[in-house]
Structures are given as C-alpha cells and as structure tokens.
Write a protein that holds these residues in place. Structure first.
Motif, PDB file in Angstrom:
ATOM      1  N   ASN A 285       0.781  -1.043  -0.066  1.00 37.03           N
ATOM      2  CA  ASN A 285      -0.034   0.118   0.025  1.00 37.03           C
ATOM      3  C   ASN A 285       0.810   1.257   0.036  1.00 37.03           C
ATOM      4  O   ASN A 285       1.616   1.359   0.961  1.00 37.03           O
ATOM      5  CB  ASN A 285      -1.063  -0.036   1.142  1.00 37.03           C
ATOM      6  N   PRO A 286       0.779   2.160  -1.079  1.00 32.95           N
ATOM      7  CA  PRO A 286       1.561   3.415  -1.060  1.00 32.95           C
ATOM      8  C   PRO A 286       1.503   4.041   0.357  1.00 32.95           C
ATOM      9  O   PRO A 286       2.303   4.980   0.811  1.00 32.95           O
ATOM     10  CB  PRO A 286       1.053   4.137  -2.136  1.00 32.95           C
ATOM     11  N   ALA A 287       0.063   4.026   0.873  1.00 35.21           N
ATOM     12  CA  ALA A 287      -0.117   4.874   2.034  1.00 35.21           C
ATOM     13  C   ALA A 287       0.735   4.549   3.293  1.00 35.21           C
ATOM     14  O   ALA A 287       0.661   5.078   4.377  1.00 35.21           O
ATOM     15  CB  ALA A 287      -1.639   4.847   2.433  1.00 35.21           C
TER      16      ALA A 287
ATOM     17  N   TYR B 246      -5.460  -0.745  12.696  1.00 33.59           N
ATOM     18  CA  TYR B 246      -5.248   0.138  11.469  1.00 33.59           C
ATOM     19  C   TYR B 246      -6.236  -0.685  10.253  1.00 33.59           C
ATOM     20  O   TYR B 246      -6.604  -1.750  10.738  1.00 33.59           O
ATOM     21  CB  TYR B 246      -4.011   0.142  10.780  1.00 33.59           C
ATOM     22  N   LEU B 247      -6.696   0.005   9.456  1.00 34.15           N
ATOM     23  CA  LEU B 247      -7.400  -0.292   8.143  1.00 34.15           C
ATOM     24  C   LEU B 247      -7.073   0.543   6.973  1.00 34.15           C
ATOM     25  O   LEU B 247      -6.814   1.661   6.937  1.00 34.15           O
ATOM     26  CB  LEU B 247      -8.660   0.084   8.567  1.00 34.15           C
ATOM     27  N   GLY B 248      -6.602  -0.177   5.905  1.00 33.21           N
ATOM     28  CA  GLY B 248      -6.313   0.390   4.619  1.00 33.21           C
ATOM     29  C   GLY B 248      -6.748  -0.217   3.738  1.00 33.21           C
ATOM     30  O   GLY B 248      -7.073  -1.425   3.627  1.00 33.21           O
ATOM     31  N   GLY B 249      -6.619   0.256   2.351  1.00 32.70           N
ATOM     32  CA  GLY B 249      -6.754  -0.342   0.833  1.00 32.70           C
ATOM     33  C   GLY B 249      -5.930   0.427  -0.057  1.00 32.70           C
ATOM     34  O   GLY B 249      -5.476   1.670   0.202  1.00 32.70           O
ATOM     35  N   ALA B 250      -5.693  -0.135  -1.248  1.00 29.67           N
ATOM     36  CA  ALA B 250      -4.918   0.330  -2.230  1.00 29.67           C
ATOM     37  C   ALA B 250      -5.420  -0.194  -3.705  1.00 29.67           C
ATOM     38  O   ALA B 250      -5.960  -1.272  -3.770  1.00 29.67           O
ATOM     39  CB  ALA B 250      -3.392   0.007  -2.177  1.00 29.67           C
ATOM     40  N   LEU B 251      -5.121   0.610  -4.697  1.00 24.97           N
ATOM     41  CA  LEU B 251      -5.389  -0.205  -6.183  1.00 24.97           C
ATOM     42  C   LEU B 251      -3.953   0.224  -6.924  1.00 24.97           C
ATOM     43  O   LEU B 251      -3.419   1.314  -6.825  1.00 24.97           O
ATOM     44  CB  LEU B 251      -6.352   0.868  -6.771  1.00 24.97           C
ATOM     45  N   HIS B 252      -3.670  -0.776  -7.676  1.00 26.76           N
ATOM     46  CA  HIS B 252      -2.385  -1.083  -8.335  1.00 26.76           C
ATOM     47  C   HIS B 252      -2.715  -1.264  -9.636  1.00 26.76           C
ATOM     48  O   HIS B 252      -3.729  -1.555 -10.168  1.00 26.76           O
ATOM     49  CB  HIS B 252      -1.609  -2.237  -7.774  1.00 26.76           C
ATOM     50  N   HIS B 253      -1.929  -0.745 -10.479  1.00 29.50           N
ATOM     51  CA  HIS B 253      -2.085  -0.810 -11.952  1.00 29.50           C
ATOM     52  C   HIS B 253      -3.206  -0.051 -12.507  1.00 29.50           C
ATOM     53  O   HIS B 253      -3.956  -0.696 -13.225  1.00 29.50           O
ATOM     54  CB  HIS B 253      -1.884  -2.315 -12.395  1.00 29.50           C
ATOM     55  N   LEU B 254      -3.283   1.286 -11.979  1.00 27.32           N
ATOM     56  CA  LEU B 254      -4.458   2.071 -12.298  1.00 27.32           C
ATOM     57  C   LEU B 254      -4.652   2.385 -13.785  1.00 27.32           C
ATOM     58  O   LEU B 254      -5.745   2.351 -14.405  1.00 27.32           O
ATOM     59  CB  LEU B 254      -4.607   3.237 -11.458  1.00 27.32           C
ATOM     60  N   THR B 255      -3.477   2.366 -14.406  1.00 33.62           N
ATOM     61  CA  THR B 255      -3.318   2.489 -16.058  1.00 33.62           C
ATOM     62  C   THR B 255      -3.702   1.663 -16.707  1.00 33.62           C
ATOM     63  O   THR B 255      -3.833   1.569 -17.976  1.00 33.62           O
ATOM     64  CB  THR B 255      -2.284   3.267 -16.379  1.00 33.62           C
TER      65      THR B 255
ATOM     66  N   ARG C  92      -5.107  -4.132  -9.549  1.00 32.22           N
ATOM     67  CA  ARG C  92      -5.118  -4.923  -8.417  1.00 32.22           C
ATOM     68  C   ARG C  92      -5.761  -4.189  -7.438  1.00 32.22           C
ATOM     69  O   ARG C  92      -4.928  -3.237  -7.033  1.00 32.22           O
ATOM     70  CB  ARG C  92      -4.082  -5.596  -8.261  1.00 32.22           C
ATOM     71  N   TRP C  93      -6.730  -4.519  -6.510  1.00 31.30           N
ATOM     72  CA  TRP C  93      -6.983  -4.050  -5.507  1.00 31.30           C
ATOM     73  C   TRP C  93      -6.486  -4.675  -4.235  1.00 31.30           C
ATOM     74  O   TRP C  93      -6.387  -5.999  -4.018  1.00 31.30           O
ATOM     75  CB  TRP C  93      -8.465  -3.989  -5.261  1.00 31.30           C
ATOM     76  N   VAL C  94      -6.107  -3.868  -2.934  1.00 33.96           N
ATOM     77  CA  VAL C  94      -5.704  -4.641  -1.792  1.00 33.96           C
ATOM     78  C   VAL C  94      -6.632  -4.079  -0.640  1.00 33.96           C
ATOM     79  O   VAL C  94      -6.837  -2.754  -0.602  1.00 33.96           O
ATOM     80  CB  VAL C  94      -4.316  -4.108  -1.671  1.00 33.96           C
ATOM     81  N   GLY C  95      -6.892  -4.788   0.361  1.00 30.96           N
ATOM     82  CA  GLY C  95      -7.563  -4.516   1.438  1.00 30.96           C
ATOM     83  C   GLY C  95      -6.753  -5.145   2.887  1.00 30.96           C
ATOM     84  O   GLY C  95      -6.143  -6.037   2.542  1.00 30.96           O
ATOM     85  N   GLN C  96      -6.473  -4.372   3.592  1.00 25.34           N
ATOM     86  CA  GLN C  96      -5.676  -4.733   4.960  1.00 25.34           C
ATOM     87  C   GLN C  96      -6.399  -4.393   6.154  1.00 25.34           C
ATOM     88  O   GLN C  96      -6.831  -3.053   6.315  1.00 25.34           O
ATOM     89  CB  GLN C  96      -4.196  -4.338   4.933  1.00 25.34           C
ATOM     90  N   ALA C  97      -6.146  -5.121   7.092  1.00 29.82           N
ATOM     91  CA  ALA C  97      -6.690  -4.554   8.708  1.00 29.82           C
ATOM     92  C   ALA C  97      -5.691  -5.239   9.698  1.00 29.82           C
ATOM     93  O   ALA C  97      -5.152  -6.532   9.462  1.00 29.82           O
ATOM     94  CB  ALA C  97      -7.841  -4.959   8.818  1.00 29.82           C
ATOM     95  N   GLY C  98      -5.460  -4.641  10.782  1.00 26.60           N
ATOM     96  CA  GLY C  98      -4.777  -5.265  11.756  1.00 26.60           C
ATOM     97  C   GLY C  98      -4.462  -4.543  13.059  1.00 26.60           C
ATOM     98  O   GLY C  98      -5.208  -3.266  13.232  1.00 26.60           O
ATOM     99  N   GLY C  99      -3.571  -4.694  13.708  1.00 29.04           N
ATOM    100  CA  GLY C  99      -3.280  -4.033  14.969  1.00 29.04           C
ATOM    101  C   GLY C  99      -2.514  -4.944  15.964  1.00 29.04           C
ATOM    102  O   GLY C  99      -1.856  -5.768  15.950  1.00 29.04           O
TER     103      GLY C  99
END
Length: 359
Positions: free
Chosen positions: A42-44, A207-216, A233-240
C-alpha cells in the motif's frame, strides 16, 4: 473493556477475510510476510514507522521441490524518509523496487516506483503516545515484463527419427510461433492507497487500509499487433496490536487482494514478547493461513505459514515458511515457500516521536 473490544474487532476482520466466498487466484507477486513489505502492499504505508528513515528488503523462493533451480524467486527492496509539516502532520518520500522470476522461460516482472504519502493527524487520545492518523499515498514509476523463449520447445519442434521410434526436440527448427519480442515495452505504473490507524496507547492499536495498483491497466503483450491489458489489483488490509501482559501482545492482521479473475487472502497473528528494556529486544512467533483459488474446486486453503521474527533495537529480521496444504502438496511434499525479511529503522532526532502502530 476497550482492549477486549479491539481484539474482538480484529479477530472478526481476520475471520471475515479468510472465509470470504471468492473463487479466484492471485497473479502479482506476493509475500507471506506482507506486514514486512509495506510499500509493496500500500503506498499509504510510506512513512508509517517511528523513525527518520526506513530500509526494507524481502526475498521469497517458492515451489523449489517441484521446479528446482527454476523455482519462483521474488526480491523486493524499499527506502523511505519522512519530514514534519508543522508539529503533527508529515510528508514522506521513498522508492521501491521489485523483481519476480519463474520457470524455464525465466519469465520476470521488474518495476521501480517513487512513493509518496501525506500523514494527517486527526485526533489525540487520552493516554500519552496515542493518536489517530489518516494517510493518502501514491506511487509512480516504470515496469517491464520479459522472458527467454530460446530454452522453450514447441510442438512444431518435436520430431521422430525416420525408421525409428526415437523422438527428440530439434531446437534449430522453426517453432511455428509468431515470437519476435523477449520483453514488453516499458510501461507506466500508477498506484494509490489510503490508511487509517488509531494508536490507543503504547501497546494497543488498530489500522485499516486499501490500495489500487496498475491503475493505468497498461498493455503487457509480447506481440506487436496484439493488446493484453494488465488488470488493476485491489488490496485491503486490517490489523493491530492487543496487549496481553506488560511484556506480551498479539499482532493479528489480514490482507486480501484481487486482480481481474484472481484472488488471494492471508490472515493470522504473531505473538510478540519484549524485554521492555531501553535497548529493546523482542521476539515474535506466528501462524497464518492463506486461501486462494483451487482450480475447478473453487476457493480453498492453500497453505499454512509459520513465522518467526527477531527485533533488536533498530533491526528486525523475519523468517517464514509456507507449508502447502492444497492438492499441490502431493507434488511438492508440502514444501511450499521460504521467505526472509529485513527492516532497519533509523531513529529520529526530532523531539516529538511519530505515533505509529506495530505491524
């Protein structure tokens, strides 16, 4: 009561991801120690660490028992730094590279991206060292796919000697295929992501996050006159982190990702034990489950992953092993993948320490 609620919420998210009824399988390279390869996820996650800069390296080899020297090999590395904007906000910049290679054809994916994020402080907690952040991140770079078809053979090259039942492969003869390129054109990579985290106190966070890869969705065809789009490609993640005692805590996490007709999910937790000294030494041990497409049988458990991590002040060393439990275990005797990770975090000279969760 607050800690128990955090634990229940994290376990629910992990269970939901493992049991999700999606019948797909992954395409992009992935790491079982996804929590130790932040910029590939995740770029974030750029800049989310308690220090001035961070270096990360990952190595993975998979299915050596079946493919031998042609086994899957994935290598990744990243470097990032962070600077304050005022007292509580930050911007971060970094670079991440990845190379993934497999098979007799030496098919490989290579990419390099610049990564940036902005960390916005959105609230403070009641205890010291607590706080909430919302982060947006993006990556921009170049990538290329390549392979070597000289070591491959095709049906047209399969010949039988006259008057004999002996067959051989004539590599000198034409393969009958319209192969003219061993690599794709360089194409642009653009990825984006968001992340929210809440540090409740020194030993509890989520934490909770998500990302999108290869948007072009670039063209990755090896043929001049054809187009083969790379799915986003979409990514979802959570943890702590959930404290058990002053020295011990649980670090549950889950990651799910889908790409076109593909899906992969991995979830579990590490148990962390720390000596709580000013020169902190900590160890982690964990168990993880990975689900993926099982062909015509649909979604199923693909592997169990055992992990061990050693933290020594600025350094973190990770080791994990994938035990195959799918039908492939018949061929590889349950010997799946071996993975190493290394993280170095250089301490900040700033007076105020950045509030970050543990991953």
């Amino acid at each position: 009561m607050k800690i128990n609620s955090t634990l229940y919420a994290l376990l629910f998210l992990i269970g939901l991801g493992i049991l999700a009824p999606i019948t797909l399988s992954a395409q992009d390279a992935h790491f079982s120690q996804f929590y130790s390869s932040p910029l590939q996820m995740n770029p974030a996650l750029t800049g989310v660490f308690p220090g001035e800069y961070r270096f990360t390296a990952n190595y993975r080899t998979q299915n050596y028992a079946v493919l031998g020297n042609q086994a899957y090999k994935s290598i990744a590395a990243s470097f990032e730094g962070r600077r304050p904007v005022g007292r509580d906000d930050y911007y971060s910049l970094g670079i991440a590279i990845l190379r993934d290679q497999v098979g007799e054809s030496q098919f490989s994916q290579s990419r390099a991206v610049l990564s940036g994020s902005y960390l916005k402080h959105i609230g403070s907690g009641r205890s010291r060292g607590s706080g909430q952040f919302l982060i947006g991140g993006a990556q921009l770079g170049i990538a290329q796919w390549s392979y070597d078809w000289n070591d491959l053979w095709f049906t047209e090259q399969f010949e039988v000697m006259p008057g004999s039942q002996t067959a051989f492969i004539n590599f000198a003869s034409s393969n009958g295929e319209a192969l003219s390129m061993m690599e794709t054109d360089l194409f642009m990579e653009f990825n984006a992501g968001v992340l929210y985290y809440n540090v409740i106190d020194e030993d509890n966070s989520f934490y909770l996050g998500g990302a999108l890869h290869h948007l072009t969705e670039p063209n990755v065809s090896f043929l001049d006159d054809q187009s083969e789009m790379l799915h986003s490609r979409w990514v979802g993640q959570a943890g702590g982190q959930v404290s058990l005692t002053r020295e011990a805590s649980l670090l549950p996490a889950i990651a799910v990702m889908g790409q076109g007709p593909s899906f992969l999910g991995i979830g579990g937790m590490n148990l962390r034990y720390s000596n709580r000294d000013w020169r902190e030494v900590a160890i982690r041990a964990g168990l993880w489950g990975r689900v993926a497409n099982q062909g015509e049988s649909g979604m199923g458990l693909d592997a169990m992953v055992v992990s061990a991590i050693l933290e020594v002040e600025r350094w973190q060393f990770g080791l994990s092993y994938d035990v195959t439990v799918s039908d492939l275990s018949t061929a590889n005797n349950s010997r799946g993948a071996f993975e190493l990770s290394l993280i170095y975090v250089h301490p900040s000279k700033d007076r105020f320490k950045v509030i970050c969760p543990k991953f």
